[in-house]
Scaffold this motif. Structure first.
Motif, PDB file in Angstrom:
ATOM      1  N   THR A 112     -20.503  -7.579  54.590  1.00  0.00           N
ATOM      2  CA  THR A 112     -20.040  -8.649  53.735  1.00  0.00           C
ATOM      3  C   THR A 112     -18.744  -7.957  53.020  1.00  0.00           C
ATOM      4  O   THR A 112     -18.145  -8.839  52.413  1.00  0.00           O
ATOM      5  N   ASN A 113     -18.655  -6.661  53.246  1.00  0.00           N
ATOM      6  CA  ASN A 113     -17.289  -6.120  52.550  1.00  0.00           C
ATOM      7  C   ASN A 113     -16.890  -5.008  53.508  1.00  0.00           C
ATOM      8  O   ASN A 113     -16.660  -3.748  52.825  1.00  0.00           O
ATOM      9  N   LYS A 144     -22.895 -16.147  54.336  1.00  0.00           N
ATOM     10  CA  LYS A 144     -21.442 -16.280  53.886  1.00  0.00           C
ATOM     11  C   LYS A 144     -20.428 -16.547  54.755  1.00  0.00           C
ATOM     12  O   LYS A 144     -19.119 -16.765  54.565  1.00  0.00           O
ATOM     13  N   LYS A 145     -20.759 -16.745  56.085  1.00  0.00           N
ATOM     14  CA  LYS A 145     -20.019 -17.142  57.166  1.00  0.00           C
ATOM     15  C   LYS A 145     -18.899 -16.200  57.400  1.00  0.00           C
ATOM     16  O   LYS A 145     -17.770 -16.559  57.720  1.00  0.00           O
ATOM     17  N   ILE A 146     -19.064 -15.020  57.547  1.00  0.00           N
ATOM     18  CA  ILE A 146     -18.144 -14.034  57.772  1.00  0.00           C
ATOM     19  C   ILE A 146     -18.448 -13.524  59.199  1.00  0.00           C
ATOM     20  O   ILE A 146     -19.667 -13.089  59.557  1.00  0.00           O
ATOM     21  N   ASP A 147     -17.597 -13.880  60.208  1.00  0.00           N
ATOM     22  CA  ASP A 147     -17.787 -13.420  61.666  1.00  0.00           C
ATOM     23  C   ASP A 147     -17.228 -12.247  61.953  1.00  0.00           C
ATOM     24  O   ASP A 147     -15.850 -12.147  61.595  1.00  0.00           O
ATOM     25  N   ILE A 148     -17.823 -11.067  62.542  1.00  0.00           N
ATOM     26  CA  ILE A 148     -17.427 -10.079  62.959  1.00  0.00           C
ATOM     27  C   ILE A 148     -17.415  -9.839  64.315  1.00  0.00           C
ATOM     28  O   ILE A 148     -18.722 -10.028  65.107  1.00  0.00           O
ATOM     29  N   ASP A 149     -16.395  -9.487  64.919  1.00  0.00           N
ATOM     30  CA  ASP A 149     -16.035  -9.299  66.417  1.00  0.00           C
ATOM     31  C   ASP A 149     -16.556  -7.620  66.898  1.00  0.00           C
ATOM     32  O   ASP A 149     -15.850  -6.888  66.588  1.00  0.00           O
ATOM     33  N   PHE A 150     -17.825  -7.678  67.029  1.00  0.00           N
ATOM     34  CA  PHE A 150     -18.337  -6.416  67.327  1.00  0.00           C
ATOM     35  C   PHE A 150     -17.640  -5.664  68.521  1.00  0.00           C
ATOM     36  O   PHE A 150     -17.427  -4.266  68.397  1.00  0.00           O
ATOM     37  N   ASN A 290      -7.913  -7.644  62.160  1.00  0.00           N
ATOM     38  CA  ASN A 290      -8.098  -7.782  63.715  1.00  0.00           C
ATOM     39  C   ASN A 290      -9.565  -8.132  64.284  1.00  0.00           C
ATOM     40  O   ASN A 290      -9.691  -8.797  65.183  1.00  0.00           O
ATOM     41  N   CYS A 291     -10.463  -7.764  63.334  1.00  0.00           N
ATOM     42  CA  CYS A 291     -11.980  -7.882  63.799  1.00  0.00           C
ATOM     43  C   CYS A 291     -12.927  -8.877  63.154  1.00  0.00           C
ATOM     44  O   CYS A 291     -14.043  -9.168  63.569  1.00  0.00           O
ATOM     45  N   VAL A 292     -12.493  -9.272  61.889  1.00  0.00           N
ATOM     46  CA  VAL A 292     -13.389 -10.161  60.907  1.00  0.00           C
ATOM     47  C   VAL A 292     -12.593 -11.500  60.591  1.00  0.00           C
ATOM     48  O   VAL A 292     -11.257 -11.652  60.452  1.00  0.00           O
ATOM     49  N   THR A 293     -13.362 -12.466  60.907  1.00  0.00           N
ATOM     50  CA  THR A 293     -12.922 -14.076  60.499  1.00  0.00           C
ATOM     51  C   THR A 293     -13.765 -14.484  59.337  1.00  0.00           C
ATOM     52  O   THR A 293     -15.069 -14.615  59.515  1.00  0.00           O
ATOM     53  N   ILE A 294     -13.249 -14.934  58.473  1.00  0.00           N
ATOM     54  CA  ILE A 294     -13.967 -15.576  57.238  1.00  0.00           C
ATOM     55  C   ILE A 294     -13.824 -17.171  57.323  1.00  0.00           C
ATOM     56  O   ILE A 294     -12.815 -17.559  57.015  1.00  0.00           O
TER      57      ILE A 294
END
Length: 705
Positions: A112-113, A144-150, A290-294
């Motif tokens: 989340t952070n 929290k609808k945090i989308d992480i592109d692994f 580049n990797c995280v979309t909120i």
């Protein structure tokens, strides 16, 4: 790969950490409040133990886990925000990763952070090729609808990235699989390496060639060169300790460092640290974007609204006091029945224990001190101490697990700063309510040695679990009535504790202006998200890690104390026991401070464990040769009043219970933590002097009323 490397001179960790050479050593690193301990506990279960880092007063935890028919040893490094070594914790984490050669380093980060966590992640990947990123709290990130592109994140960092929710045991099997691959593979990993400005890179190369000749490791030599460029004095000490590299003695290395510094000065680079941190922060921001979309920019809105209330200057402190009073009420009410059951059980066993000893023909000169001295004392300590601790510690841990405890530190920070001490002292003070010895150990979280020492010395000004029974009994008998109301008892007890907190602040201020002069240091306190506590795990962890641990240490000290008390009560000089002679000797001084010789002697003999103060008082008044306790407070009050107790005596006894020397367990802990007999003696004498002074004032004033 391995634990040792003859080519680099890195020392083995076998000696310090008792690790089998056949095991793979895994380091667990990460920021505070990212669930690192949860990952550690879930992987190792109960197959773990703690100790101190060699030469350091910071705890290490290590455990073993099996995966794929192999054993892994997991070393839980102290939580840290950086490896730039501004604290003992950072120094330990840095040195272990750099010099102890773990087969893999698991970096636990908060999903989340992530942006903040990337600062430490990039520092670790600069230091080692063998790392796996454990992106924990993934369930909270999804809420929290945090989308992480692994895939992107793994590609950007050049290491495996595994999403986990350790509290729910999700993702840990995949994490162990990746750790196994990294620990065993012969493939060369190429994690992302931060590129600094051309000037910094040139200066690094001027030192790196000299370092690489000594340790034969290009990656570590680059990182060490960067730290030497930043004039990292603690790293210089570590180089000498771990690799026997003395910068002052190595002329070519010394010249290279001086030339690099001269070059930076010529290029108008004054603050190397600022250049390093700025570059890492920029790279962290780039990777994060580049990797995280909120998808929900207001994901923290609920937490912020709650914090506006809990951390406000109008509601924060009252809410804390209300919560504190509630915990005391639950502890008081909840511990009465189990204490009675335990007491009946342990003292019910005593006759059978005596019969057994008689059956095996144990002589009376061994049986009497063993049963009526050692056993009875241990029975009192266990029956009085265990139930309140078994209630208080889980409640305290629930506050910690829910995220409320750091808010208490936030609310108290201003007051402690005014007292010229560290805001984290509020946390160690809270730990002291359960056990002052635990509170003293908890002072390790304070980086400043001066402020850590102040916190250690003043920790005893708040009453521990062992003093609660005495405080509650006196409050009930003399200030409420024998038919006690737990709510009123809790209120008065809370007021007594507020006096202890006030004295903590006053003495901290006094020490900061006299023996331990200095300005209060600032600190960054991260407020973690509110989490639903896992009650079952909290209870198990608090009972095994805290309650049983503290009780065990108390019993070790209480056993010989019981023997001593029995001997003093049963060996006579003339017509009186040694105990009676001692109480008579102390009586004149004790009367001046509103007590009597029996009360003062009970506190002295209660040095090993505060729980036995009341039983010693009863034993002395009744002139019995064993510890006894009355069935009701009504009968106990009659005994005390018949032996001269008044409301003034009770008030002085309350004050002296709050302010007197720490128990034996705490004193040993203070000596271990400070390494100084001087500061241990000050920790003993200071609260005792304050208690005597306050009691004298109360007694003197009472004479004119």
């Amino acid at each position: 790969m391995g634990l040792t490397s003859s080519s680099t001179g890195f020392k083995s960790v076998d000696k310090d950490f008792n690790i089998s050479k056949s095991n793979k050593v895994i380091a667990l690193a990460g920021n505070p409040n990212v669930g690192k301990s949860t990952v550690f506990n879930e992987l190792t279960g109960l197959n773990q133990h703690t100790g101190n880092w060699p030469g350091k007063t910071v705890s290490n935890a290590q455990g073993k886990y099996s995966y794929g028919n192999e054993e892994f040893t997991l070393i839980d490094l102290p939580g840290t925000y950086s490896l730039l070594s501004s604290s003992v914790e950072e120094e330990i984490a840095r040195d272990f990763i750099c010099f102890e050669n773990p087969d893999t380093t698991i970096i636990v980060a908060d999903a989340t952070n992530l942006e903040r966590n990337l600062n430490l992640i990039l520092q670790i990947t600069e230091l080692t090729d063998h790392a796996v990123l454990c992106l924990n709290l993934l369930d909270e990130a999804q809420k929290k609808k945090i989308d992480i592109d692994f895939t992107k994140l793994s590609y950007s960092l050049g290491i495996f990235v595994v999403g986990t929710s350790a509290r729910n045991h999700q993702g840990l099997n995949e994490l162990m699989e990746k750790v196994k691959i990294v620990s065993h593979t012969d493939l060369e990993f190429k994690p992302f390496e931060v590129s600094y400005s051309e000037i910094i890179e040139t200066a690094i190369s001027m030192i790196q060639s000299e370092i690489e000749c000594l340790i034969h490791d290009s990656k570590k030599s680059r990182w060490i060169s960067l730290q030497l460029l930043d004039r990292n004095t603690s790293l210089s000490k570590s180089l000498q300790e771990h690799l026997q590299i003395d910068i002052l003695e190595n002329k070519s290395l010394k010249i290279a460092i001086e030339e690099a510094h001269r070059y930076l000065k010529e290029q108008n680079i004054i603050d190397v640290s600022d250049e390093i941190v700025s570059t890492i922060v920029r790279e962290s921001e780039r990777i994060y974007k580049n990797c995280v979309t909120i998808h929900n920019e207001k994901y923290n809105e609920k937490t912020e609204k709650i914090d506006c209330f809990i951390t406000s200057k109008w509601f924060g402190i009252p809410l804390m006091l209300l919560l504190l009073g509630g915990i005391f009420w639950l502890t008081i009410v909840g511990s009465n029945y189990p204490s009675e059951l335990l007491s009946n059980l342990l003292f019910g066993i005593q006759p059978y224990f005596v019969d057994f000893l008689n059956w095996i023909h144990v002589p009376s000169w061994i049986l009497d001190p063993l049963v009526y001295g050692v056993y009875q004392t241990l029975a009192w300590v266990v029956s009085v101490m265990l139930p309140p601790m078994a209630i208080f510690f889980p409640l305290f841990t629930l506050l910690e697990d829910s995220g409320f405890l750091p808010r208490i530190a936030f609310n108290m920070d201003h007051l402690f700063h005014k007292a010229s001490c560290h805001g984290k002292q509020s946390l160690t003070m809270c730990m002291g309510f359960g056990c002052n010895a635990c509170g003293v150990v908890g002072c390790r979280i304070i980086d400043s040695p001066r402020e850590r020492l102040i916190a250690i010395i003043t920790n005893n000004f708040v009453p521990c679990n062992g003093r609660f029974p005495t405080l509650i009994a006196i409050i009930t008998m003399f200030f409420i009535g024998t038919h006690s109301n737990p709510l009123i008892s809790s209120f008065i007890l809370t007021m007594i504790i507020l006096l202890g907190i006030l004295m903590t602040l006053m003495v901290s201020k006094l020490l900061s202006k006299t023996a331990l002069k200095g300005l209060p240091s600032s600190f960054v306190l991260e407020l973690p998200p509110y989490r639903k506590p896992q009650i079952g795990k909290v209870i198990v962890r608090s009972i095994f890690d805290r309650t049983i641990f503290v009780l065990g240490r108390a019993m070790v000290i209480a056993a010989p104390a019981g023997l001593l008390i029995w001997l003093l009560a049963n060996i006579h000089l003339g017509d009186l026991s040694i105990l009676a002679h001692l109480t008579s000797f102390l009586d004149p001084f004790a009367k001046v401070i509103g007590l009597d010789g029996v009360i003062l002697m009970a506190f002295i003999l209660g040095f090993p464990a505060n729980e036995i103060v009341i039983p010693i008082i009863i034993m002395s008044y009744l002139a019995t040769n064993t510890l006894v306790e009355f069935d009701s407070l009504f009968a106990l009050k009659d005994l005390l009043v018949n032996n001269g107790w008044t409301v003034v005596t009770a008030l002085c006894a309350l004050i002296f219970t709050l302010f007197h020397f720490p128990c034996g367990t705490t004193c040993l802990t203070i000596k271990k933590e400070t390494g100084s007999l001087k500061w241990t003696m000050i920790s003993i004498l200071l609260p005792t002097f304050i208690g005597i002074l306050l009691c004298f004032v109360i007694k003197t004033v009472s004479l004119f009323i």
